[in-house]
Design an enzyme around this catalytic site. Sequence first.
Site, short mmCIF file in Angstrom:
data_model
loop_
_atom_site.label_atom_id
_atom_site.label_comp_id
_atom_site.label_asym_id
_atom_site.label_seq_id
_atom_site.Cartn_x
_atom_site.Cartn_y
_atom_site.Cartn_z
N GLU A 57 0.90 -1.16 0.00
CA GLU A 57 0.00 0.00 0.00
C GLU A 57 0.93 1.21 0.00
O GLU A 57 1.76 1.34 0.90
CB GLU A 57 -0.86 -0.05 1.27
CG GLU A 57 -2.08 0.81 1.26
CD GLU A 57 -3.09 0.47 0.17
OE1 GLU A 57 -3.85 1.36 -0.18
OE2 GLU A 57 -3.13 -0.67 -0.35
N ASP B 107 -4.00 11.55 7.64
CA ASP B 107 -2.72 11.06 8.12
C ASP B 107 -2.36 11.69 9.46
O ASP B 107 -2.50 12.90 9.64
CB ASP B 107 -1.61 11.36 7.10
CG ASP B 107 -1.84 10.63 5.80
OD1 ASP B 107 -2.49 9.57 5.85
OD2 ASP B 107 -1.38 11.10 4.75
#
Length: 268
Positions: free
Chosen positions: A49, A60
């Site tokens: 990924e 994030d």
Amino acid sequence: MERYESLFARLKERKEGAFVPFVTLGDPGIEQSLKIIDALIEAGADALELGIPFSDPLADGPTIQNATLRAFAAGVTPAQCFEMLALIRQKHPTIPIGLLMYANLVFNKGIDEFYAQCEKAGVDSVLVADVPVEESAPFRQAALRHNVAPIFICPPNADDDLLRQIASYGRGYTYLLSRAGVTGAENRAALPLNHLVTKLKEYNAAPPLQGFGISAPDQVKAAIDAGAAGAISGSAIVKIIEQHINEPEKMLAALKAFVQPMKAATRS
């Protein structure tokens, strides 16, 4: 797309789950980033990924934001990321490669052009983190036109309608969210949600991989015991890169030492 199907079939035969590491392409620089990816695969990663550095990563946590900043500091561009992807694909013809993206990067290129570029580089799947299922039509249609699996996030509070949509639109795998919030190894994953796994199976969704907060082998085992097809670990891996930023060889050794027991935990 077919690479995911082959992988899950192979793992099922061996009674194993998938261990999937996440890293940001170009962190801490192109050359070392390619070595990192080779090291992850050598240590047992079943699929990859990968993130493309982006200036405003909403989901994030600080660890992955720092990875993005390091890649920017090294001057890494999206065009170079696609060159890297083509190199990775050439060297590793069978491993599934997924991208974790933000919509702006897709829009910058033009949606169709972006997925065409993915297909050309040998990318198997794309998860656009900031596009909800109900707005995903242009993305998933372009993805399928170019034989790229559209990946959807299944949140812990998903209702029945959302589960049906994810099952209907998603291909490759389903990203099963351990919990809401931003990514990060500090926030350990809560136990996987068996009822979601059961429902997703009932609606014939793509196999679920559990992500967010996966940083230890016991969590990988717990995800698989709850019926997930495997687990994705990002922040814990990116943290190792950060810790050994000035010792490239030590970094690769530490990454392998982290991945091996994580992969071992997928074997029942």
